[in-house]
Design an enzyme around this catalytic site. Structure first.
Site, PDB file in Angstrom:
ATOM      1  N   CYS A 103      -0.448   4.359   2.365  1.00 50.34           N
ATOM      2  CA  CYS A 103      -0.639   4.247   3.630  1.00 50.34           C
ATOM      3  C   CYS A 103      -0.226   2.924   4.236  1.00 50.34           C
ATOM      4  CB  CYS A 103      -1.965   4.579   4.404  1.00 50.34           C
ATOM      5  SG  CYS A 103      -3.375   3.671   3.658  1.00 50.34           S
ATOM      6  N   SER A 104      -1.010   2.327   4.790  1.00 54.32           N
ATOM      7  CA  SER A 104      -0.807   0.595   4.986  1.00 54.32           C
ATOM      8  C   SER A 104      -2.117  -0.057   4.974  1.00 54.32           C
ATOM      9  CB  SER A 104      -0.421   0.718   6.507  1.00 54.32           C
ATOM     10  OG  SER A 104      -1.148   1.212   7.377  1.00 54.32           O
ATOM     11  N   CYS A 105      -2.948   0.055   4.041  1.00 54.08           N
ATOM     12  CA  CYS A 105      -4.265  -0.653   3.663  1.00 54.08           C
ATOM     13  C   CYS A 105      -3.874  -2.088   3.620  1.00 54.08           C
ATOM     14  CB  CYS A 105      -4.816  -0.315   2.315  1.00 54.08           C
ATOM     15  SG  CYS A 105      -5.710   1.520   2.583  1.00 54.08           S
TER      16      CYS A 105
ATOM     17  N   CYS B 142       0.954  -1.080   0.032  1.00 55.44           N
ATOM     18  CA  CYS B 142      -0.079   0.040   0.193  1.00 55.44           C
ATOM     19  C   CYS B 142       0.941   1.114   0.076  1.00 55.44           C
ATOM     20  CB  CYS B 142      -0.967  -0.019   1.299  1.00 55.44           C
ATOM     21  SG  CYS B 142      -1.973   1.395   1.098  1.00 55.44           S
TER      22      CYS B 142
END
Length: 169
Positions: A76-78, A73
Site C-alpha cells: 500500500c503506502s505505509c 511499501c
C-alpha cells in the site's frame, strides 16, 4: 464547520512540517555519537528524545559508501508520517512500488541518484507495523556546521533513500 476546517488545516500543516522531525533525528545522529547509537538500536526511543514520537516501530537504516538503503511499501503506502511528513504522491504509485523492488538502481537514477556499481542497494518494505528511516551519509565539508544547519541539508527523499543529503552551503 469553520472550526472543523481550521482543525483539518492545522493537522495538515503539522504533518507537512513533520519531515523536520526526521531531519532533527539525522542531524543529531551526525553530531552526537551517543544519540547515533540510540537511533540505530531503538529508533522509537530516539524519536521521543527529539519530540517526534511515532505510533509504529521505526528502524533506522544507515547509508554508507558501500550500502545505499531505499524504502518502499509494496502492499500500500505505509509511511512514517510523524517523522517524514506527508508521503509524496509517487511513493504511493504502483509503478514506484513495483519498480523499486525490481530495478532499484534504475529507479534511483530516475530520481537523480547515480551510485557506483559496487554500491549494494538494499530495498526495505514497510508494513503497517514496521516503518523505516534512512539516515543518509553526512555530506563532505560539513564538519563546521551545527545541528540546525545540518538539518537544512536533510530532505524527505534522502530519508526515503531516493535522494542524497544536500551539499554544504
Amino acid at each position: 464547520t469553520a472550526e472543523e476546517l481550521r482543525g483539518l488545516r492545522e493537522f495538515r500543516d503539522e504533518l507537512t512540517n513533520s519531515s523536520r522531525n526526521g531531519a532533527k533525528l539525522v542531524a543529531k545522529a551526525w553530531t552526537d555519537p551517543e544519540f547515533r547509537k540510540l537511533l540505530f538500536s531503538d529508533a522509537n526511543a530516539a524519536c521521543k528524545q527529539v519530540g517526534a514520537e511515532t505510533p509504529v516501530t521505526l528502524i533506522a537504516l544507515e547509508n554508507t559508501p558501500e550500502v545505499h538503503n531505499a524504502v518502499v511499501c509494496t502492499l500500500c503506502s505505509c509511511y512514517p508520517w510523524s517523522v517524514l511528513g506527508l508521503p509524496p504522491v509517487w511513493y504511493k504509485s504502483p509503478p514506484y512500488r513495483s519498480r523499486a523492488v525490481i530495478d532499484p538502481r534504475g529507479v534511483l537514477e530516475e530520481f537523480g541518484v547515480t551510485l557506483a556499481r559496487d554500491v549494494n542497494i538494499r530495498v526495505w518494505d514497510s508494513t503497517a507495523e514496521l516503518r523505516y528511516l534512512v539516515v543518509p551519509m553526512r555530506p563532505a565539508g560539513t564538519d563546521a556546521l551545527d545541528e540546525a544547519a545540518l538539518q537544512e541539508l536533510v530532505t524527505r527523499d534522502s530519508m526515503i533513500g531516493t535522494g542524497l543529503a544536500g551539499a554544504a552551503p
